[in-house]
Design a protein around this motif. Structure first.
Motif, PDB file in Angstrom:
ATOM      1  N   MET A 142      49.249  48.175  28.434  1.00  0.00           N
ATOM      2  CA  MET A 142      48.488  46.855  28.799  1.00  0.00           C
ATOM      3  C   MET A 142      46.937  47.232  28.830  1.00  0.00           C
ATOM      4  SD  MET A 142      48.373  44.069  32.105  1.00  0.00           S
ATOM      5  CE  MET A 142      50.157  43.599  31.705  1.00  0.00           C
ATOM      6  N   TYR A 143      46.452  46.438  27.580  1.00  0.00           N
ATOM      7  CA  TYR A 143      44.925  46.441  27.483  1.00  0.00           C
ATOM      8  C   TYR A 143      44.163  45.708  28.630  1.00  0.00           C
ATOM      9  CZ  TYR A 143      45.586  48.024  22.782  1.00  0.00           C
ATOM     10  OH  TYR A 143      45.765  49.043  21.833  1.00  0.00           O
ATOM     11  N   ARG A 144      43.127  46.508  29.253  1.00  0.00           N
ATOM     12  CA  ARG A 144      42.306  45.739  30.188  1.00  0.00           C
ATOM     13  C   ARG A 144      40.953  45.274  29.890  1.00  0.00           C
ATOM     14  NH1 ARG A 144      44.365  50.383  31.791  1.00  0.00           N
ATOM     15  NH2 ARG A 144      42.684  51.826  31.478  1.00  0.00           N
ATOM     16  N   VAL A 145      40.741  43.982  30.128  1.00  0.00           N
ATOM     17  CA  VAL A 145      39.375  43.407  29.502  1.00  0.00           C
ATOM     18  C   VAL A 145      38.541  43.148  30.977  1.00  0.00           C
ATOM     19  CG1 VAL A 145      38.577  41.412  28.317  1.00  0.00           C
ATOM     20  CG2 VAL A 145      40.491  42.513  27.862  1.00  0.00           C
ATOM     21  N   PHE A 146      37.164  43.567  30.840  1.00  0.00           N
ATOM     22  CA  PHE A 146      36.389  43.137  31.701  1.00  0.00           C
ATOM     23  C   PHE A 146      35.535  42.072  31.618  1.00  0.00           C
ATOM     24  CE2 PHE A 146      32.794  44.313  34.750  1.00  0.00           C
ATOM     25  CZ  PHE A 146      33.540  44.011  36.053  1.00  0.00           C
ATOM     26  N   ILE A 147      35.556  41.189  32.411  1.00  0.00           N
ATOM     27  CA  ILE A 147      34.554  40.149  31.959  1.00  0.00           C
ATOM     28  C   ILE A 147      33.211  39.968  32.883  1.00  0.00           C
ATOM     29  CG2 ILE A 147      34.437  37.252  32.050  1.00  0.00           C
ATOM     30  CD1 ILE A 147      37.640  37.762  31.903  1.00  0.00           C
ATOM     31  N   VAL A 148      32.033  40.090  32.117  1.00  0.00           N
ATOM     32  CA  VAL A 148      30.776  39.901  32.896  1.00  0.00           C
ATOM     33  C   VAL A 148      30.197  38.806  32.507  1.00  0.00           C
ATOM     34  CG1 VAL A 148      28.523  41.152  33.371  1.00  0.00           C
ATOM     35  CG2 VAL A 148      30.382  42.489  32.533  1.00  0.00           C
ATOM     36  N   GLU A 149      30.444  37.681  33.492  1.00  0.00           N
ATOM     37  CA  GLU A 149      29.947  36.347  33.254  1.00  0.00           C
ATOM     38  C   GLU A 149      29.571  35.864  34.635  1.00  0.00           C
ATOM     39  OE1 GLU A 149      28.840  32.926  32.713  1.00  0.00           O
ATOM     40  OE2 GLU A 149      29.616  33.551  30.698  1.00  0.00           O
ATOM     41  N   ASP A 150      28.424  35.136  34.875  1.00  0.00           N
ATOM     42  CA  ASP A 150      28.017  34.806  36.134  1.00  0.00           C
ATOM     43  C   ASP A 150      28.496  33.472  36.600  1.00  0.00           C
ATOM     44  OD1 ASP A 150      26.099  34.047  34.249  1.00  0.00           O
ATOM     45  OD2 ASP A 150      24.661  33.774  35.839  1.00  0.00           O
ATOM     46  N   ASP A 151      28.781  32.486  35.319  1.00  0.00           N
ATOM     47  CA  ASP A 151      29.376  31.202  35.699  1.00  0.00           C
ATOM     48  C   ASP A 151      30.713  31.276  36.122  1.00  0.00           C
ATOM     49  OD1 ASP A 151      30.678  28.748  35.390  1.00  0.00           O
ATOM     50  OD2 ASP A 151      29.041  28.125  34.098  1.00  0.00           O
ATOM     51  N   GLY A 152      30.995  31.150  37.582  1.00  0.00           N
ATOM     52  CA  GLY A 152      32.291  31.364  37.894  1.00  0.00           C
ATOM     53  C   GLY A 152      33.529  30.649  37.208  1.00  0.00           C
ATOM     54  N   LYS A 153      33.280  29.411  36.919  1.00  0.00           N
ATOM     55  CA  LYS A 153      34.313  28.573  36.263  1.00  0.00           C
ATOM     56  C   LYS A 153      34.592  29.164  34.707  1.00  0.00           C
ATOM     57  CE  LYS A 153      33.218  24.267  38.173  1.00  0.00           C
ATOM     58  NZ  LYS A 153      32.410  22.734  37.952  1.00  0.00           N
ATOM     59  N   ILE A 154      33.339  29.674  33.986  1.00  0.00           N
ATOM     60  CA  ILE A 154      33.681  30.205  32.865  1.00  0.00           C
ATOM     61  C   ILE A 154      34.344  31.518  32.867  1.00  0.00           C
ATOM     62  CG2 ILE A 154      32.692  31.205  30.551  1.00  0.00           C
ATOM     63  CD1 ILE A 154      30.516  29.206  31.114  1.00  0.00           C
ATOM     64  N   ALA A 155      34.210  32.321  33.885  1.00  0.00           N
ATOM     65  CA  ALA A 155      34.766  33.520  34.028  1.00  0.00           C
ATOM     66  C   ALA A 155      36.441  33.480  34.396  1.00  0.00           C
ATOM     67  CB  ALA A 155      34.097  34.317  35.417  1.00  0.00           C
ATOM     68  N   ALA A 156      36.620  32.430  35.068  1.00  0.00           N
ATOM     69  CA  ALA A 156      38.100  31.985  35.580  1.00  0.00           C
ATOM     70  C   ALA A 156      38.761  31.543  34.261  1.00  0.00           C
ATOM     71  CB  ALA A 156      38.000  30.979  36.396  1.00  0.00           C
ATOM     72  N   ILE A 157      38.208  30.890  33.463  1.00  0.00           N
ATOM     73  CA  ILE A 157      38.950  30.498  32.046  1.00  0.00           C
ATOM     74  C   ILE A 157      39.035  31.504  31.166  1.00  0.00           C
ATOM     75  CG2 ILE A 157      38.534  29.033  30.105  1.00  0.00           C
ATOM     76  CD1 ILE A 157      37.073  27.100  31.641  1.00  0.00           C
ATOM     77  N   LEU A 158      38.040  32.358  31.232  1.00  0.00           N
ATOM     78  CA  LEU A 158      38.178  33.541  30.280  1.00  0.00           C
ATOM     79  C   LEU A 158      39.345  34.519  30.999  1.00  0.00           C
ATOM     80  CD1 LEU A 158      34.555  34.476  29.265  1.00  0.00           C
ATOM     81  CD2 LEU A 158      36.216  33.405  27.908  1.00  0.00           C
ATOM     82  N   LYS A 159      39.334  34.900  32.200  1.00  0.00           N
ATOM     83  CA  LYS A 159      40.268  35.721  32.903  1.00  0.00           C
ATOM     84  C   LYS A 159      41.672  35.079  32.560  1.00  0.00           C
ATOM     85  CE  LYS A 159      41.319  37.997  37.008  1.00  0.00           C
ATOM     86  NZ  LYS A 159      42.594  37.536  37.445  1.00  0.00           N
ATOM     87  N   ASN A 160      41.885  33.917  32.653  1.00  0.00           N
ATOM     88  CA  ASN A 160      43.277  33.036  32.547  1.00  0.00           C
ATOM     89  C   ASN A 160      43.595  33.359  30.986  1.00  0.00           C
ATOM     90  OD1 ASN A 160      45.330  31.249  33.539  1.00  0.00           O
ATOM     91  ND2 ASN A 160      44.496  30.082  32.060  1.00  0.00           N
ATOM     92  N   LYS A 161      42.719  33.064  30.169  1.00  0.00           N
ATOM     93  CA  LYS A 161      43.168  33.198  28.729  1.00  0.00           C
ATOM     94  C   LYS A 161      43.657  34.469  28.581  1.00  0.00           C
ATOM     95  CE  LYS A 161      43.530  30.912  25.103  1.00  0.00           C
ATOM     96  NZ  LYS A 161      44.482  29.932  24.620  1.00  0.00           N
ATOM     97  N   MET A 162      42.862  35.669  28.791  1.00  0.00           N
ATOM     98  CA  MET A 162      43.140  36.958  28.690  1.00  0.00           C
ATOM     99  C   MET A 162      44.480  37.246  29.224  1.00  0.00           C
ATOM    100  SD  MET A 162      40.588  38.086  27.027  1.00  0.00           S
ATOM    101  CE  MET A 162      39.675  36.874  26.440  1.00  0.00           C
ATOM    102  N   GLU A 163      44.782  36.914  30.543  1.00  0.00           N
ATOM    103  CA  GLU A 163      46.270  36.972  31.036  1.00  0.00           C
ATOM    104  C   GLU A 163      47.254  36.114  30.339  1.00  0.00           C
ATOM    105  OE1 GLU A 163      45.327  35.893  35.046  1.00  0.00           O
ATOM    106  OE2 GLU A 163      44.611  37.867  35.546  1.00  0.00           O
ATOM    107  N   GLN A 164      47.240  35.037  29.772  1.00  0.00           N
ATOM    108  CA  GLN A 164      47.973  34.507  28.919  1.00  0.00           C
ATOM    109  C   GLN A 164      48.288  35.226  27.666  1.00  0.00           C
ATOM    110  OE1 GLN A 164      46.668  30.378  27.726  1.00  0.00           O
ATOM    111  NE2 GLN A 164      46.522  29.763  29.634  1.00  0.00           N
ATOM    112  N   TYR A 165      47.564  36.224  27.261  1.00  0.00           N
ATOM    113  CA  TYR A 165      47.906  36.800  26.052  1.00  0.00           C
ATOM    114  C   TYR A 165      48.427  38.175  26.394  1.00  0.00           C
ATOM    115  CZ  TYR A 165      46.254  33.786  22.449  1.00  0.00           C
ATOM    116  OH  TYR A 165      46.294  32.689  21.651  1.00  0.00           O
ATOM    117  N   GLY A 166      48.600  38.508  27.653  1.00  0.00           N
ATOM    118  CA  GLY A 166      49.308  39.817  28.244  1.00  0.00           C
ATOM    119  C   GLY A 166      48.216  40.743  28.661  1.00  0.00           C
TER     120      GLY A 166
END
Length: 245
Positions: A1-25
């Motif tokens: 499983m690849y690990r993706v680290f998200i550096v984004e200070d907008d909490g809402k955007i960070a959460a959306i990106l995190k959720n999208k990454m997890e949807q793709y495994g």
């Protein structure tokens, strides 16, 4: 499983990106300490970093340079800045790709998959001490005694090492995955550039020539054969050193 680290200070955007990454495994983590990102990065051990430019304390360009001083982990910039110079600066500071806000999530995922495919191929990644690296400090691909240290972009042959550019490393990886077999020019072009429509075919020739020179520095002459009208082949069976040029 690849690990993706998200550096984004907008909490809402960070959460959306995190959720999208997890949807793709993918395993996804988000930054919380924008004063000391490297500590979090090293703790998480990502294979890819999504990096905003406008951040508290230090901007994304600064953090990209800091990461590059320690690791070749791929970095995709994500920013509301759509200017050409912003994208140029992102690449010159060590970024691998750039996407503008508002983020088109499917486009982002296409870029994520492309970068991971080019960087790691089908090899499993082992978490290590350095960002995105194994405990030995590299992901390794070897054939016939020739070793490619993928995270360091280095080739090794009989105790000698040479450093490669990003494109030289990608070419070496493609050829070493199919030693003794012809790799089509189209395959190599697609491995190096996402959009090959506007890539001059001579650009590939130049990059292959540079890789040949690096191999010659190791003592491997005529290791990359040109198969006219088809592509290139890595051959380690013939004379390795001292042969005719």
């Amino acid at each position: 499983m690849y690990r993706v680290f998200i550096v984004e200070d907008d909490g809402k955007i960070a959460a959306i990106l995190k959720n999208k990454m997890e949807q793709y495994g993918y395993a996804a983590g988000t930054a919380s300490d924008f004063r000391d990102l490297l500590t979090e990065l090293e703790s998480f051990g990502p294979q890819l970093v999504l990096l905003d430019i406008n951040l508290p304390y230090f901007d994304g360009y600064y953090w990209c340079r800091q990461i590059r001083s320690r690791s070749n982990v791929p970095i995709i910039f994500i920013s509301a800045r759509a200017g050409e110079m912003d994208q140029v600066m992102a690449i010159e500071n060590g970024g691998d790709d750039y996407i503008t806000k508002p983020i088109q999530l499917e486009l982002l995922m296409a870029k994520v998959r492309s970068v991971l495919r080019r960087t790691y191929g089908e090899y499993a990644i082992t978490e290590g001490r350095d960002i995105g690296e194994s405990p030995e400090g590299s992901m390794e691909l070897s054939t016939g005694g020739l070793r490619l240290l993928m995270s360091r972009n280095e080739l090794e042959w009989e105790g000698k090492r040479v450093e490669l550019t990003k494109n030289e490393g990608l070419l070496a990886e493609c050829l070493m995955r199919r030693p003794g077999h012809i790799v089509a020019r189209e395959t190599l072009l697609e491995a190096l550039w996402d959009d090959v429509q506007f890539v001059d075919d001579n650009t590939l020739t130049v990059n292959v020539t540079r890789l040949r020179k690096k191999l010659e520095e190791l003592g491997l002459t005529k290791a990359v054969e040109t198969i006219r009208g088809q592509g290139y082949k890595l051959s380690l069976e013939g004379p390795k050193s001292g042969g005719a040029q």
